[in-house]
Design a protein around this motif. Structure first.
Motif, mmCIF file in Angstrom:
data_model
loop_
_atom_site.group_PDB
_atom_site.id
_atom_site.type_symbol
_atom_site.label_atom_id
_atom_site.label_comp_id
_atom_site.label_asym_id
_atom_site.label_seq_id
_atom_site.Cartn_x
_atom_site.Cartn_y
_atom_site.Cartn_z
ATOM 1 N N THR A 40 0.834 -1.208 0.000
ATOM 2 C CA THR A 40 0.000 0.000 0.000
ATOM 3 C C THR A 40 0.865 1.253 0.000
ATOM 4 N N ARG A 44 0.820 4.115 -2.921
ATOM 5 C CA ARG A 44 0.574 5.534 -2.643
ATOM 6 C C ARG A 44 1.729 6.401 -3.109
ATOM 7 N N GLU A 102 -9.225 -5.623 -2.635
ATOM 8 C CA GLU A 102 -9.168 -4.499 -1.700
ATOM 9 C C GLU A 102 -8.068 -4.759 -0.684
ATOM 10 N N ALA A 106 -8.828 -0.074 -4.414
ATOM 11 C CA ALA A 106 -9.307 1.257 -4.033
ATOM 12 C C ALA A 106 -8.224 2.305 -4.239
ATOM 13 N N GLU A 107 -6.981 1.957 -3.994
ATOM 14 C CA GLU A 107 -5.868 2.887 -4.225
ATOM 15 C C GLU A 107 -5.762 3.215 -5.717
ATOM 16 N N ALA A 109 -8.182 3.012 -7.896
ATOM 17 C CA ALA A 109 -9.376 3.784 -8.261
ATOM 18 C C ALA A 109 -9.236 5.244 -7.850
ATOM 19 N N THR A 110 -8.612 5.495 -6.712
ATOM 20 C CA THR A 110 -8.383 6.874 -6.265
ATOM 21 C C THR A 110 -7.484 7.607 -7.241
ATOM 22 N N LEU A 111 -6.409 6.948 -7.681
ATOM 23 C CA LEU A 111 -5.519 7.556 -8.666
ATOM 24 C C LEU A 111 -6.269 7.849 -9.951
ATOM 25 N N ARG A 112 -7.064 6.895 -10.410
ATOM 26 C CA ARG A 112 -7.796 7.074 -11.667
ATOM 27 C C ARG A 112 -8.759 8.261 -11.564
ATOM 28 N N THR A 113 -9.419 8.403 -10.433
ATOM 29 C CA THR A 113 -10.322 9.538 -10.223
ATOM 30 C C THR A 113 -9.549 10.851 -10.269
ATOM 31 N N GLU A 114 -8.395 10.903 -9.611
ATOM 32 C CA GLU A 114 -7.575 12.121 -9.647
ATOM 33 C C GLU A 114 -7.148 12.447 -11.074
ATOM 34 N N ASP A 117 -10.225 13.646 -13.153
ATOM 35 C CA ASP A 117 -10.621 15.004 -12.758
ATOM 36 C C ASP A 117 -9.662 16.036 -13.338
#
Length: 185
Positions: A40, A44, A102, A106-107, A109-114, A117
């Motif tokens: 993890t 990150r 998981e 989720a990590e 997915a967070t990068l992909r969202t950033e 955006d």
């Protein structure tokens, strides 16, 4: 990063990681507690490095770095330069994190969202056509997905360059940025 990127989460051993880092296995556990925590932390760190590269490459939307019309190109170049320069980190983010459940997915997915955006803001600024916010967001998702696939291609194709990958993707994207949208009747 190298062990996880090349061998995968399950095949990587804490002993091998400690040896490569030049420390004892108990020391790795002292600071990172578990293989999951270490993985993890690597995810990150690599996600933060990739986002920092993309943001710096684009000069930050509206922050006086790269002109807005060049921001998308610069972001793509930064993305592909980073992913081809860090193939183990890219393998960790794109393949390993998504396939080991998981909390790793989720990590990713967070990068992909950033990323989406950020790309949405670049697309909105770069568009010379009448894109709606919904269309800009959809185009951003398509662009990020295509960029992920092209990063895999660039890392597995001898002599592929970041410029070649960025040019290919921008060539596909430009018509959507400059032509009037068509609506279904």
């Amino acid at each position: 990063m190298r062990v996880f990127g090349r061998r995968g989460y399950r095949a990587a051993s804490m002993e091998e990681i400690a040896e490569l880092a030049g420390v004892s296995k108990p020391l790795v556990y002292l600071y990172l507690h578990s293989k999951e925590d270490l993985f993890t932390a690597c995810l990150r760190r690599e996600a933060a490095a990739l986002m920092a590269a993309v943001r710096a490459g684009a000069g930050g939307p509206g922050k006086g770095g790269v002109p807005v019309d060049e921001g998308l190109w610069a972001a793509l170049m930064a993305f592909f330069t980073h992913t081809t320069g860090n193939p183990d980190g890219w393998a960790l983010l794109h393949r390993q994190a998504r396939t080991h459940g998981e909390p790793f997915a989720a990590e990713a997915a967070t990068l992909r969202t950033e990323l989406t955006d950020h790309v949405t803001s670049l697309i909105t600024r770069a568009s010379t056509g009448p894109l709606t916010p919904r269309e800009a967001t959809a185009l951003s998702h398509a662009l990020v997905g295509a960029a992920e696939s092209l990063a895999d291609w660039a890392n597995s194709t001898p002599a592929a360059t970041p410029e070649e990958a960025a040019r290919t993707l921008l060539h596909l994207t430009r018509p959507a940025l400059s032509s009037p949208r068509t609506r279904r009747r």
